[in-house]
Design a protein around this motif. Structure first.
Motif, PDB file in Angstrom:
ATOM      1  N   MET A   1       0.845  -1.176   0.000  1.00 41.57           N
ATOM      2  CA  MET A   1       0.000   0.000   0.000  1.00 41.57           C
ATOM      3  C   MET A   1       0.893   1.242   0.000  1.00 41.57           C
ATOM      4  N   LEU A   2       0.534   2.192  -0.849  1.00 40.81           N
ATOM      5  CA  LEU A   2       1.305   3.426  -0.911  1.00 40.81           C
ATOM      6  C   LEU A   2       1.064   4.262   0.339  1.00 40.81           C
ATOM      7  N   GLN A   3       2.120   4.789   0.879  1.00 39.88           N
ATOM      8  CA  GLN A   3       2.004   5.648   2.046  1.00 39.88           C
ATOM      9  C   GLN A   3       1.888   7.095   1.599  1.00 39.88           C
ATOM     10  N   VAL A   4       1.183   7.892   2.389  1.00 36.92           N
ATOM     11  CA  VAL A   4       1.077   9.309   2.086  1.00 36.92           C
ATOM     12  C   VAL A   4       2.462   9.916   2.242  1.00 36.92           C
ATOM     13  N   GLY A   5       2.924  10.600   1.193  1.00 37.01           N
ATOM     14  CA  GLY A   5       4.226  11.245   1.234  1.00 37.01           C
ATOM     15  C   GLY A   5       4.236  12.361   2.249  1.00 37.01           C
ATOM     16  N   ASN A   6       5.434  12.788   2.629  1.00 36.54           N
ATOM     17  CA  ASN A   6       5.560  13.857   3.616  1.00 36.54           C
ATOM     18  C   ASN A   6       4.843  15.119   3.171  1.00 36.54           C
ATOM     19  N   ALA A   7       4.948  15.472   1.888  1.00 37.99           N
ATOM     20  CA  ALA A   7       4.300  16.684   1.389  1.00 37.99           C
ATOM     21  C   ALA A   7       2.778  16.561   1.494  1.00 37.99           C
ATOM     22  N   ASP A   8       2.248  15.394   1.126  1.00 37.01           N
ATOM     23  CA  ASP A   8       0.796  15.179   1.224  1.00 37.01           C
ATOM     24  C   ASP A   8       0.347  15.198   2.685  1.00 37.01           C
ATOM     25  N   LYS A   9       1.131  14.563   3.546  1.00 37.72           N
ATOM     26  CA  LYS A   9       0.783  14.520   4.965  1.00 37.72           C
ATOM     27  C   LYS A   9       0.766  15.931   5.555  1.00 37.72           C
ATOM     28  N   LEU A  10       1.765  16.728   5.216  1.00 37.73           N
ATOM     29  CA  LEU A  10       1.837  18.114   5.692  1.00 37.73           C
ATOM     30  C   LEU A  10       0.661  18.921   5.159  1.00 37.73           C
ATOM     31  N   LEU A  11       0.350  18.737   3.883  1.00 41.15           N
ATOM     32  CA  LEU A  11      -0.776  19.439   3.267  1.00 41.15           C
ATOM     33  C   LEU A  11      -2.077  19.101   3.988  1.00 41.15           C
ATOM     34  N   LEU A  12      -2.310  17.832   4.265  1.00 45.98           N
ATOM     35  CA  LEU A  12      -3.532  17.407   4.960  1.00 45.98           C
ATOM     36  C   LEU A  12      -3.588  17.951   6.391  1.00 45.98           C
ATOM     37  N   GLN A  13      -2.442  17.986   7.043  1.00 48.31           N
ATOM     38  CA  GLN A  13      -2.398  18.549   8.396  1.00 48.31           C
ATOM     39  C   GLN A  13      -2.742  20.032   8.383  1.00 48.31           C
ATOM     40  N   LYS A  14      -2.208  20.756   7.394  1.00 45.01           N
ATOM     41  CA  LYS A  14      -2.510  22.187   7.283  1.00 45.01           C
ATOM     42  C   LYS A  14      -3.997  22.408   6.988  1.00 45.01           C
ATOM     43  N   ILE A  15      -4.553  21.593   6.108  1.00 47.52           N
ATOM     44  CA  ILE A  15      -5.976  21.718   5.791  1.00 47.52           C
ATOM     45  C   ILE A  15      -6.815  21.452   7.041  1.00 47.52           C
ATOM     46  N   ALA A  16      -6.434  20.446   7.822  1.00 48.65           N
ATOM     47  CA  ALA A  16      -7.154  20.126   9.059  1.00 48.65           C
ATOM     48  C   ALA A  16      -7.093  21.287  10.058  1.00 48.65           C
ATOM     49  N   ARG A  17      -6.047  22.133   9.935  1.00 50.89           N
ATOM     50  CA  ARG A  17      -5.908  23.313  10.810  1.00 50.89           C
ATOM     51  C   ARG A  17      -6.473  24.570  10.145  1.00 50.89           C
ATOM     52  N   ASN A  18      -7.388  24.386   9.187  1.00 55.64           N
ATOM     53  CA  ASN A  18      -8.113  25.483   8.542  1.00 55.64           C
ATOM     54  C   ASN A  18      -7.271  26.347   7.604  1.00 55.64           C
ATOM     55  N   GLN A  20      -6.645  27.685   4.444  1.00 56.81           N
ATOM     56  CA  GLN A  20      -7.363  27.779   3.175  1.00 56.81           C
ATOM     57  C   GLN A  20      -6.412  27.757   1.976  1.00 56.81           C
ATOM     58  N   HIS A  21      -5.220  28.287   2.149  1.00 67.32           N
ATOM     59  CA  HIS A  21      -4.236  28.283   1.060  1.00 67.32           C
ATOM     60  C   HIS A  21      -3.844  26.840   0.700  1.00 67.32           C
ATOM     61  N   SER A  22      -3.662  26.007   1.712  1.00 64.45           N
ATOM     62  CA  SER A  22      -3.325  24.597   1.471  1.00 64.45           C
ATOM     63  C   SER A  22      -4.484  23.874   0.791  1.00 64.45           C
ATOM     64  N   PHE A  23      -5.704  24.193   1.215  1.00 64.08           N
ATOM     65  CA  PHE A  23      -6.866  23.605   0.568  1.00 64.08           C
ATOM     66  C   PHE A  23      -6.933  24.037  -0.898  1.00 64.08           C
ATOM     67  N   GLN A  24      -6.634  25.301  -1.163  1.00 61.78           N
ATOM     68  CA  GLN A  24      -6.630  25.798  -2.544  1.00 61.78           C
ATOM     69  C   GLN A  24      -5.582  25.058  -3.374  1.00 61.78           C
ATOM     70  N   ASP A  25      -4.418  24.772  -2.764  1.00 55.43           N
ATOM     71  CA  ASP A  25      -3.389  23.992  -3.463  1.00 55.43           C
ATOM     72  C   ASP A  25      -3.906  22.595  -3.812  1.00 55.43           C
ATOM     73  N   LEU A  26      -4.577  21.969  -2.855  1.00 54.17           N
ATOM     74  CA  LEU A  26      -5.158  20.646  -3.093  1.00 54.17           C
ATOM     75  C   LEU A  26      -6.193  20.726  -4.221  1.00 54.17           C
ATOM     76  N   PHE A  27      -7.055  21.718  -4.137  1.00 51.95           N
ATOM     77  CA  PHE A  27      -8.090  21.925  -5.144  1.00 51.95           C
ATOM     78  C   PHE A  27      -7.472  22.127  -6.526  1.00 51.95           C
ATOM     79  N   ASP A  28      -6.492  23.022  -6.619  1.00 52.10           N
ATOM     80  CA  ASP A  28      -5.857  23.327  -7.906  1.00 52.10           C
ATOM     81  C   ASP A  28      -5.148  22.105  -8.490  1.00 52.10           C
TER      82      ASP A  28
END
Length: 190
Positions: A1-18, A20-28
């Motif tokens: 199973m592929l593990q979430v990379g450090n960049a993805d994990k950091l991005l998800l953590q930032k999104i969980a902390r509200n 919005q810029h990180s969410f926009q990056d995910l969206f884009d």
């Protein structure tokens, strides 16, 4: 199973902390691939855009409750697939396409393409004669490429009920198709 990379994990953590810029990056990053996937299944631009937009709104609203994600890609596509299934289940007449039956239209000659269009039209006409629920199950399986399990979840039926509906639909379509073909042959030689 592929593990979430450090960049993805950091991005998800930032999104969980509200963040919005990180969410926009995910969206884009993910809007286009998710839209393409939804469009391939739904074969309707407006429906695909709506489902993907709803998915991202839901993702943002549930950002604090996200499960532990092992693979961001797998999570996004699986979550979107479930939303697509829900969309198809709610829709009385799902928008589908017969393009899935043909791998590459460029392989066909113009004459073959014309024959294909006539065949598709005849098949669509035959499918429209099926009872509503059977038609929906047949279209979800044959045209949208959903598995029996996925259709069962989307419609709330058991897998055996879905299998029975598919088998009955194929038998009915086969009988009608053979009868129409026989009529055409008889008329041709008269």
């Amino acid at each position: 199973m592929l593990q979430v990379g450090n960049a993805d994990k950091l991005l998800l953590q930032k999104i969980a902390r509200n963040d919005q810029h990180s969410f926009q990056d995910l969206f884009d990053t993910w809007w286009e691939p998710l839209f393409q996937y939804a469009f391939k299944v739904l074969q309707n631009r407006q429906d695909a855009e709506e489902v993907v937009q709803d998915f991202f709104i839901h993702f943002w609203n549930k950002r604090h409750e996200l499960p532990e994600i092992q693979s961001l890609t797998a999570y996004l596509f699986t979550a979107l697939k479930n939303r697509i299934l829900n969309h198809l289940a709610k829709k009385k007449y799902p928008v589908t396409s017969l393009d899935v039956l043909y791998n590459n239209e460029s392989e066909f000659s113009p004459a073959a393409a014309f024959e294909q269009k006539d065949t598709e039209s005849a098949l669509r006409s035959l499918v429209s004669t099926l009872p509503c629920k059977m038609k929906q199950v047949y279209e979800m399986h044959q045209f949208a490429g959903l598995s029996v399990n996925e259709i069962a979840r989307a419609t709330g039926n058991s897998e055996q009920t879905v299998r029975n509906q598919l088998n009955t639909a194929v038998k009915k379509l086969s009988l009608v198709w053979k009868a129409e073909l026989l009529t055409l042959i008889v008329l041709y030689f008269l």
